[in-house]
Design a protein around this motif. Sequence first.
Motif, PDB file in Angstrom:
ATOM      1  N   ARG A  15       1.287  -1.226   0.031  1.00 61.62           N
ATOM      2  CA  ARG A  15      -0.103  -0.032  -0.377  1.00 61.62           C
ATOM      3  C   ARG A  15       1.092   0.798   0.122  1.00 61.62           C
ATOM      4  N   ILE A  16       1.062   1.630  -1.174  1.00 63.43           N
ATOM      5  CA  ILE A  16       2.126   3.259  -1.058  1.00 63.43           C
ATOM      6  C   ILE A  16       1.262   4.091  -0.801  1.00 63.43           C
ATOM      7  N   GLY A  17       0.391   3.981  -0.040  1.00 67.57           N
ATOM      8  CA  GLY A  17      -0.227   5.373   0.223  1.00 67.57           C
ATOM      9  C   GLY A  17      -1.251   5.810  -0.654  1.00 67.57           C
ATOM     10  N   ARG A  18      -0.674   7.370  -1.585  1.00 62.42           N
ATOM     11  CA  ARG A  18      -1.603   7.353  -2.085  1.00 62.42           C
ATOM     12  C   ARG A  18      -1.581   7.396  -3.513  1.00 62.42           C
ATOM     13  N   TRP A  19      -0.502   6.421  -3.541  1.00 60.38           N
ATOM     14  CA  TRP A  19      -0.426   5.982  -4.883  1.00 60.38           C
ATOM     15  C   TRP A  19      -1.137   5.160  -5.315  1.00 60.38           C
ATOM     16  N   GLN A  20      -1.897   5.068  -4.412  1.00 57.83           N
ATOM     17  CA  GLN A  20      -3.049   3.486  -5.252  1.00 57.83           C
ATOM     18  C   GLN A  20      -3.480   3.202  -6.589  1.00 57.83           C
ATOM     19  N   TRP A  21      -3.869   5.609  -6.541  1.00 56.96           N
ATOM     20  CA  TRP A  21      -4.556   5.466  -8.002  1.00 56.96           C
ATOM     21  C   TRP A  21      -3.227   5.074  -8.872  1.00 56.96           C
ATOM     22  N   ALA A  22      -2.141   4.310  -9.370  1.00 59.54           N
ATOM     23  CA  ALA A  22      -1.470   4.579 -10.228  1.00 59.54           C
ATOM     24  C   ALA A  22      -1.701   3.398 -10.362  1.00 59.54           C
ATOM     25  N   SER A  23      -2.253   2.459  -9.794  1.00 60.00           N
ATOM     26  CA  SER A  23      -2.841   0.729 -10.490  1.00 60.00           C
ATOM     27  C   SER A  23      -3.825   0.709 -11.195  1.00 60.00           C
ATOM     28  N   PRO A  24      -3.850   0.546 -11.762  1.00 58.15           N
ATOM     29  CA  PRO A  24      -4.772   0.498 -13.285  1.00 58.15           C
ATOM     30  C   PRO A  24      -5.823  -1.055 -13.352  1.00 58.15           C
ATOM     31  N   VAL A  25      -5.230  -1.177 -12.262  1.00 57.13           N
ATOM     32  CA  VAL A  25      -5.857  -3.261 -11.384  1.00 57.13           C
ATOM     33  C   VAL A  25      -6.457  -2.595 -10.763  1.00 57.13           C
ATOM     34  N   SER A  26      -6.142  -1.371 -10.121  1.00 54.56           N
ATOM     35  CA  SER A  26      -7.149  -1.584  -8.809  1.00 54.56           C
ATOM     36  C   SER A  26      -8.716  -0.093  -9.891  1.00 54.56           C
ATOM     37  N   HIS A  27     -10.184  -1.138  -9.374  1.00 53.62           N
ATOM     38  CA  HIS A  27     -10.755   0.132  -9.535  1.00 53.62           C
ATOM     39  C   HIS A  27     -12.107   0.095  -8.416  1.00 53.62           C
ATOM     40  N   ASP A  28     -11.777  -0.672  -7.902  1.00 53.70           N
ATOM     41  CA  ASP A  28     -12.621  -0.618  -7.153  1.00 53.70           C
ATOM     42  C   ASP A  28     -13.668   0.856  -6.664  1.00 53.70           C
ATOM     43  N   PRO A  29     -14.617   1.184  -6.964  1.00 59.72           N
ATOM     44  CA  PRO A  29     -15.762   2.547  -7.234  1.00 59.72           C
ATOM     45  C   PRO A  29     -16.119   2.746  -5.969  1.00 59.72           C
ATOM     46  N   SER A  30     -15.518   2.142  -4.492  1.00 56.52           N
ATOM     47  CA  SER A  30     -15.560   2.854  -3.450  1.00 56.52           C
ATOM     48  C   SER A  30     -14.089   3.585  -3.078  1.00 56.52           C
ATOM     49  N   ASP A  31     -13.128   3.019  -3.717  1.00 55.84           N
ATOM     50  CA  ASP A  31     -11.930   3.618  -3.784  1.00 55.84           C
ATOM     51  C   ASP A  31     -11.542   5.091  -4.325  1.00 55.84           C
ATOM     52  N   MET A  32     -12.915   4.759  -4.890  1.00 58.66           N
ATOM     53  CA  MET A  32     -12.744   6.593  -6.093  1.00 58.66           C
ATOM     54  C   MET A  32     -12.178   7.163  -5.207  1.00 58.66           C
ATOM     55  N   ALA A  33     -12.392   8.409  -6.051  1.00 58.21           N
ATOM     56  CA  ALA A  33     -12.136   9.339  -5.432  1.00 58.21           C
ATOM     57  C   ALA A  33     -12.299  10.331  -4.729  1.00 58.21           C
ATOM     58  N   MET A  34     -13.675  10.019  -4.648  1.00 61.71           N
ATOM     59  CA  MET A  34     -14.408  10.922  -3.644  1.00 61.71           C
ATOM     60  C   MET A  34     -14.839  10.853  -2.510  1.00 61.71           C
ATOM     61  N   ARG A  35     -14.784   9.901  -2.181  1.00 55.19           N
ATOM     62  CA  ARG A  35     -14.334   8.917  -0.834  1.00 55.19           C
ATOM     63  C   ARG A  35     -12.969   9.401  -0.329  1.00 55.19           C
ATOM     64  N   ALA A  36     -11.799   8.305  -1.360  1.00 57.77           N
ATOM     65  CA  ALA A  36     -11.079   8.786  -1.122  1.00 57.77           C
ATOM     66  C   ALA A  36      -9.959   8.851  -0.332  1.00 57.77           C
ATOM     67  N   GLU A  37     -10.167  10.825  -0.077  1.00 53.36           N
ATOM     68  CA  GLU A  37      -9.119  11.408   0.974  1.00 53.36           C
ATOM     69  C   GLU A  37      -9.659  11.311   2.772  1.00 53.36           C
ATOM     70  N   GLU A  38     -11.125  10.960   2.215  1.00 51.68           N
ATOM     71  CA  GLU A  38     -11.478  11.105   3.625  1.00 51.68           C
ATOM     72  C   GLU A  38     -11.719  10.075   4.265  1.00 51.68           C
ATOM     73  N   ARG A  39     -11.350   8.783   3.772  1.00 50.81           N
ATOM     74  CA  ARG A  39     -11.147   7.448   3.981  1.00 50.81           C
ATOM     75  C   ARG A  39      -9.882   6.953   4.124  1.00 50.81           C
ATOM     76  N   SER A  40      -8.652   7.975   3.831  1.00 50.65           N
ATOM     77  CA  SER A  40      -7.570   7.359   3.718  1.00 50.65           C
ATOM     78  C   SER A  40      -7.032   8.584   5.664  1.00 50.65           C
ATOM     79  N   GLN A  41      -7.905   9.455   5.189  1.00 51.05           N
ATOM     80  CA  GLN A  41      -7.836  10.525   6.792  1.00 51.05           C
ATOM     81  C   GLN A  41      -8.035   9.361   7.705  1.00 51.05           C
ATOM     82  N   VAL A  42      -9.197   8.679   7.594  1.00 52.00           N
ATOM     83  CA  VAL A  42      -9.888   7.675   8.784  1.00 52.00           C
ATOM     84  C   VAL A  42      -8.872   6.876   8.919  1.00 52.00           C
TER      85      VAL A  42
END
Lengths: 386, 207
Positions: free
Chosen positions: B113-140
Amino acid sequence: MNNPCWSDGQLRSYLDHELSFGEYQEVAAHLKQCEACQQRLNALREQALTVGSLLGTAGAVPDSSMAFERFQYTLHQPVAEPADVAESGGLGLHERTTIMKQIRPYRSALAGAAAVLLLVGLLFLPPVQALADQILQIFRVQNVVFVPVSSDRLEELENLDFDASTLFTSEPTMIHEPAEPYVVADKGAAENAVGYPLKQPTVFSTDPITTEMIVKDRAEFTFQVDVDKAQELLSLMEIDAQVPTELRGQDILVRVPASVKMLYANDEYTLTLFQGQSPDVQMPEGANLQEMARAAMLLLGVEPEQAAQLSQNMDWSSTLIVPFPSDIESMRQVTVGDTQGLLIEEQTESGHDLVLYWQDDAHFYVLAGSGFVRSAELITTAESLQ
Amino acid sequence: MSLVHRQSMQGSRPVQESDMALLERWKQGEQQAFEALFTRYYERIYRVLYNLVEQRETAEDLAQETFLALYHHPPHLSWNDETQGSGLVAWLSRVALNRGYNELRREQRSQQRIGRWQWASPVSHDPSDMAMRAEERSQVQAVLADMPERQRSLLLLRYAGLSYAEIAGTLQIAPSSVGTLLARAERAFGTRYQETACQSTSGIEVV
């Protein structure tokens, strides 16, 4: 102590109705006459609400009977050989895939759709103009769009109170349900699974101790866009562009080819190499892709003139979207072998993160490194791909 | 859409059977009893895990593993355990937490888990990982990761909907201390969340 005040713990339990009946009555009576306790209770309540709003939102919890189907599926599944799994994820739609279809259709379809959403410009993108420009300049020939997403922008969009899921008129229809990502033994097995040649690095700064290859199955699905909602979004963002009305009631077909993630790690670093091919998107006949692309560029924060120009220069049916955080420290163009690449660096608490993006022909590569990795080493590793 | 036909849930009994009874029936090999337990607790276990690992797919996988443990090695519980809150929920929660923490440690080790570099993964398309919630979730998640394991578990369990008795049973603490510990954990969480929220908004220019 006569008529004692209650502890935070007791008040907290009171809020959750976790006191015995007797205690509950006593606290309730006490609260009526003690303003201090009342205030503490309010503070505790507020605190709990805050935490609850952050922790109580697990998104859509998977339906338990669906989860049970999946459970049974895994249970009766022998530990599959990689080739086996690849097969079941292939076109032969036998029983297994039928079950899988029922289990996770919505998620993966939406997932794929999410990637495409960016492409059709219906998702919210930040106005990081200079950056977007710069990247688009570099990659415009190759049809890659990097999408910077800033935390500010996210906040702004949250406040828009626009539910992105309403952009779809219905759940996407799966044509090919991807299998779960799975581990394969080596490059050969991965190539068999994805159906195109793969490369792997041969030079490392120090030898990796662990390596792992994971295949993400291809996906194919159709979905429809709610034209009015999309238009509403554009106007909310004060973007002057039209969502093509040809989209109304028409299927958009998306093919996301299989991709591979290779992991190399030792005590010093972790390198992750992603490789894949651009997704293929087929729009309904007559839909004006360029107009949508222009809308996307405008959302990106690109100047109107340039947006028009760029949208015409791209083949929007085969464009890869790569989102990235806009508050990164450094980004520069580098040479990987004889092609151009984009290198992004960032200092982190634990060291140093690097991401290198490049492509050849229809294939794209993303090599991410963390830990003790220097950019020169990362490029050397990238160039050693065979 | 034709769902796989299943009998058991339709013919459910008017009165809910106790975990103990279901567990016994499962030990006798009754599949329906297992399914009933699965259905009864899946959501709570999923919620505990989701807040811990912050990733839908991982949470689902770990929840599956948790129930796999129940499937293969059902625990021996006494009536005493059950009435005192350390019954099946507590057992499942402990298994889930253990697996969740192990998963996190494993991830940390491989620094996958390279922190916010998750985006770099074309392999992960989980919509719940989508940018919208991602910031808040990662803060939590960052805030939770910073908390002592016990406090963190307490919050995860409570907000997955466990009762005080069940929480006490899971964490093997006195039921009477749950309120106090919970109030403390919530305060710690709130304060830290505020702090990180402030940090992450400062230094970014206003659009």
